[in-house]
Enzyme design. Structure first.
Site, PDB file in Angstrom:
ATOM      1  N   SER B 254      17.009  58.731  45.648  1.00 32.57           N
ATOM      2  CA  SER B 254      17.439  58.840  44.270  1.00 32.57           C
ATOM      3  C   SER B 254      18.219  60.133  44.117  1.00 32.57           C
ATOM      4  O   SER B 254      18.010  61.090  44.875  1.00 32.57           O
ATOM      5  CB  SER B 254      16.210  58.855  43.363  1.00 32.57           C
ATOM      6  OG  SER B 254      16.492  59.512  42.147  1.00 32.57           O
ATOM      7  N   ARG B 293      48.280  17.548  40.395  1.00 32.55           N
ATOM      8  CA  ARG B 293      48.004  18.972  40.625  1.00 32.55           C
ATOM      9  C   ARG B 293      47.620  19.613  39.300  1.00 32.55           C
ATOM     10  O   ARG B 293      48.219  19.318  38.273  1.00 32.55           O
ATOM     11  CB  ARG B 293      49.185  19.726  41.239  1.00 32.55           C
ATOM     12  CG  ARG B 293      48.717  21.127  41.693  1.00 32.55           C
ATOM     13  CD  ARG B 293      49.753  21.893  42.502  1.00 32.55           C
ATOM     14  NE  ARG B 293      50.360  21.051  43.502  1.00 32.55           N
ATOM     15  CZ  ARG B 293      51.489  21.367  44.129  1.00 32.55           C
ATOM     16  NH1 ARG B 293      52.081  22.505  43.864  1.00 32.55           N
ATOM     17  NH2 ARG B 293      52.008  20.533  45.016  1.00 32.55           N
TER      18      ARG B 293
END
Lengths: 426, 426, 426, 426
Positions: B254, B293
């Protein structure tokens, strides 16, 4: 599908599980045979009404079911109800039985969709229409090819459902933490016997806390829902007022506009498919199952799995109905090829030219022609016939031939044939 | 995985597609052999840098690639670059090649995860620990069984990836609208030749607008991600300060708390798995592909498919590292069984009693004992030994035996053996 | 937006936070003023390169940043770097600064979209076109009204962004577990001073583990993305070959079809909007934040929040460009009203009849006429003029008037005016 | 919430809309006053049964409702039923009325949650417990602070719900395509009158096709669901067997394990919250609404909006019940601070040292101590007292004081006070 995934059916499957377990435990000398028969008989006769009424939306609580079943058997059998098992075994096995039936129903419906797609592909193999990419005219296709592509997708779905049916459906039997501790060394035998009774494959070991089977079944069902959104979406687009190549027979009216024939089945199919897909992330997230039983994820499956199957079932049924009664306007399809000056044949012309002058030379010439068609409003045929660069490479008949959609279909027939063959091989 | 799904790799695959197509068209007498060889040679040498620099996040635009490739070949070959194909063929085939490599990499990594799970399952098959349901002590299991369940899930994933590898990976070749029109009647032959060159199965017909193959591959990968969230989630819960049964070797510090050993790989695995699963709904929604498409859905795949594979790849790699270096505190696992007065053995005691007095009588007695344990702070052993109802059914030695976790493991060994056997059969 | 959400900008904001914190702690006599000035100076000068290179995709690890910053200050200041704070303070505050800038940029872009919508609404307030429901002709509208509706939506978005800007953007300062323990009783003062330095509102208490602020900002941004999908979707549908009422000026070509003018910006906008929305569930799920810091959820925000803003930013920019250069074909809009026999005026005719014979009588008559139009190919005008039931209620001039789109626009002008007024009031 | 979002309530609201519209049209001289009164009277009396029975899952079809209402009024009023309006007006306005009631109910329930959080915050403001980051002990907090953080989040939610209630709830009235064409120039007036009747704000213009209002309301509700998953998730983690700091009073039993007290309300809250959040992407995707009425997206709202509110309502109610009866074990919280050698005080010791020797020197010393605590099993106090580096900086009493959780709480009291003040200001 609503019946398969009703809470009552789920309860019936849990009772069938309790009955099968009791019989299996009797067959392996774990509990007395008489007790097992009494439990199985009571399970078959138990009144579902009060149990369903007392519980909420999810599955009926097993604690209540066990209490009711215990009360329904003779005193000497009471001690053997729900022997060596736990809530999760009953709920998960019942869900597997529902999913097995659900997969079978989906397969039947998909095969019916396939039958109609096959008929459309056969009937319209020469019905030319504009292929559309980016919602713009591209090159000609046939409606038969479009139906053949839908068909091929549906056939692939059937194969996938069969694969998950074979590999993922399985009995869950593990007891409190998945060790079958109360069965001592009989756990393996009992599981086999329960599996036989319920006609469910017996897995190597319990999977209660590893939800990949459920997630994989759910994904396969989700892909079915997605496939339905493709077909219904195409129908919606083809049915637009300005395109009008198809009409849904069962169109709906408007509450205010007298002319309206709104597409009902395709909208319902799209709606159902989207709702089905919304259930999938819940099920996948539930794979993060805490230890031997989850705090929330597993419980979301109780709602999400039925929702997924129900909505997917509806999507497939709407698509089936949609296609079975779809009106195809072949003339309109052909005439739409002429819209916009017939620019849908531009690539065909370019390749006709390319055979002589190369693709890199041909492409810019046809782009010029396309600009002229857009600007002056002439059609592509006239623009081509009048263009000296074109005419230096092609004579008038060759130009005409290059602009005939029927001779620019490539492997369309082959593809239709193959899709039909794959369908017939199902 | 980052390399497999980089934009440069995608570009290389598109170039490989253009080269393979040119060769296939030469082999089928569609274009001159010399042109094909020139195109193939140029495709292999093309400088990716400028193309990558000029384009955005997605795949390099095929129009730019074709332009660059055309400029790189001799004049006489220029007309044959990109002959009879279209953007979607190149993009989809390149993506298939990436996904094939991605599936292979995932399988390798999963097998490595499996190897470690197998070692843990073997080594800890007798390491008892509390099974936990609803995050509460349930009945005893072994850590070996937990690892065996992870292993079985991983083995199932490998089989699933192999199935999608076999059934879904396929060449895409259709041209502008999926008819291969410019190839006339040679479309079928050309496709076979391209497939051979790229070692890709040739599908019955183009699938550019039916995205079920992509959706199904993506789902299988998503289920892998979900599986990783199960394993890493369990490790996180087992590693909590108060439980402390495992420690990640590669823990992180930490910035302010000197004592901290934060779980790094498991958090990264959970994070990656969640991000992977976020890509899946995008891909499934893209199945609603408009006509030949799409306008948006297909284009989202360009981002979502790489994201899915990349994040899943990371999740698997973090789990592999996590397990390879995981420290198991077997003593702590055993001592945690004693916490809370040893109530984890309540079911065992109930079944020991049930053998004499029936489950329906035994259950409430043990519930009373559990309340006493919670209320008075005695442990379950003493509460049981002191209870006249219990002692009427069991003598002191039988009570002790009923409360021994090692004799209440049921089919644990069998299940571990089966998971190991399935792994070895891979 | 890419710059605002780059990893480098994030790092710069974290350094700005460390600088502001040091200064605030000096101002409140927590650390020496000289140390604070040294830290602030070093933070401004720190070389981001190595830190960015050494870390992966997410934010630069604070532990590394603190180490680098400590190394960069004189010995006597080293002990005061990162005093009383923790990773989450720095990361969350930096993200808040990014989101603040991101919201401001979105607002600017949305206002530009609004400006174009306003111009379109004004210019085309009388440009009639078919209103379309269920993709079918409904009743006439004007393109100005459509633009006005887009405009009103955009204006509402601006107001929403301002509200989340005002209520949700806030400093995060809590230290290891949110108590600011190392600051003793100075926590409140220090927070105020940091907030002033960074121009961030100071919340009542730390919110590190309650992610509702982030979730609410993200939702507002997601709604912006959704709004963009509406506008771009409408443009795509209007631009279809058969409808052709609009054309995107910046259309894209095809690699094989010379005639193609593919809609580029609208497809990109739809794509970006969908990708943006895919990030939202991740952020909402991250609200299930474990205790004082999460194991996975918070970490997914590091990817999902930038993705959300980036994709939404692109969606808005594409819509802005799209609208700024959109070509409107007003003639085509008007002529499309005539398609299909002019059935778009059926409701108008029904209400003209209803004034005399009631809506319930009029509706079936017009439905009959619509069937005749569809069946016989006559247009609605002729069908109406020839129908005795119609002519019993309306004379020929009244029929003609009923079928004039320009007189059947109701409150269109009023609605356009109001949308413009709301925009001008921004 | 089930009642508010039932199909019957929806139908009643649609009838109320038809009644209000008729009255408004009478008040503006559009239709005869007698007809309006007849319609309003019939709408109030209409038998919902047959309409509900004939329709499926979604809202009752307006066409059927209009038919039934028309049949229920005298002949002279029939022509004026549903005048100038359309399905979407009725459905959307009815949904707005449901959402308004739903927001009000959520606010009431959230205020009740807030009341309990406030009581817990007050009562436990000095109840120390381990703060936990990454599921590891971090630094001490108080349970009062945790409850205060929940409270602050709940208060923020109430403010957000009020904002969406004020800005987003609105009448929808537009007719077929949103022009109110049949009302000529009376559209504005009629809308004002309908709004007054239904007590709904009248928007500048119809919003039927721009779904940002619905999406924004839904997002705010989704954030509420997410907030509930935070609170219930914390309770689940605190209630684990090994932590045992809280117990749910209304715990559930197991069907096989007599000792079990499973957390019922928290699991139900987590489950409901996740199911609620699953509905949100559907609603956001529905913003891509085609033209003047959608083909699928709008229709998904009919299921997703009720699901969202219902599940969120349940989540809030389960959290309310959970907190109202939650048993807090303050002694256990305090004793858990001692676990693991008391390493939770490591940061406190580091800062006590830092005051003398600097943070950069202190941090590695305490890290060494932490390693010793883990390795040798001594506690941090003894390790610190025995360490010469520590004792060179701090005397024995100072070490003890540094290790006292009660003096390392920083601004905890201040933060609790502020959260309480914000709650009281509601």
């Amino acid at each position: 599908m609503d019946a398969i995934f009703s809470r009552e059916t789920h309860l019936r499957h849990m009772l069938a599980f309790e009955a099968a377990l009791a019989r299996a435990e009797a067959a392996t000398d774990v509990i007395p045979r008489a007790a097992a028969e009494a439990i199985a008989a009571a399970a078959g006769l138990l009144d579902a009404g009060p149990l369903l009424a007392d519980s909420g939306d999810g599955p009926v609580a097993i604690t209540a079911l066990v209490r009711a079943l215990t009360a329904a058997v003779p005193l000497e059998a009471r001690g053997y109800v729900h022997w060596a098992t736990t809530t999760q075994d009953a709920v998960d096995t019942a869900t597997m039985l529902q999913m097995r039936d659900g997969l079978d129903l989906l397969e039947r419906e998909l095969r019916a969709v396939g039958a109609t797609c096959a008929a459309l592909a056969e009937r319209h193999r020469a019905t030319t229409m504009p292929g559309r990419t980016f919602l713009q005219h591209a090159t000609p296709i046939t409606f038969g090819l479009k139906a053949a592509r839908w068909l091929a997708m549906v056939v692939r779905q059937v194969h996938r459902l069969r694969r998950v049916r074979e590999h993922e459906i399985a009995l869950q039997l593990g007891g409190a933490s998945g060790t079958l501790a109360p069965l001592g060394d009989r756990g393996g035998e009992v599981a086999v016997a329960v599996g036989q009774e319920l006609r469910l494959p017996v897995p190597d070991l319990p999977w209660h806390a590893e939800r990949d089977r459920v997630a994989n079944i759910a994904s396969a069902v989700g892909v079915v829902a997605g496939a339905m959104s493709k077909i219904s979406g195409d129908v919606l687009l083809l049915g637009q007022s300005e395109i009008a190549e198809v009409v849904e027979a069962a169109s709906g009216g408007s509450s205010t506009m007298p002319q309206k024939r709104n597409p009902t089945d395709s909208v319902a199919a799209v709606t159902s498919a989207r709702l089905a897909l919304a259930a999938l992330p819940v099920i996948l997230a539930a794979m993060a199952h805490e230890h031997e039983r989850a705090v929330g994820g597993w419980q979301t499956e109780w709602v999400a799995v039925p929702d997924l199957f129900r909505h997917t079932g509806r999507a497939v049924t709407h698509v089936r109905r949609l296609l079975e009664t779809l009106e195809i306007d072949a003339a309109r399809m052909r005439s739409n090829l002429e819209l916009g000056g017939g620019l849908v044949m531009a690539e065909a012309l370019a390749f006709a030219l390319a055979a002589t002058i190369g693709r890199h030379e041909a492409y810019p010439i046809v782009r010029d022609l396309a600009d002229r068609v857009r600007g002056d409003g002439v059609d592509l045929r006239r623009a081509a016939q009048e263009d000296t660069r074109v005419r230096a490479a092609l004579d008038a008949a060759e130009v005409d031939r290059a602009l005939d959609p029927l001779v620019y279909l490539g492997s369309t027939e082959l593809f239709v044939d193959r899709a039909l063959a794959a369908y017939r091989a199902l």
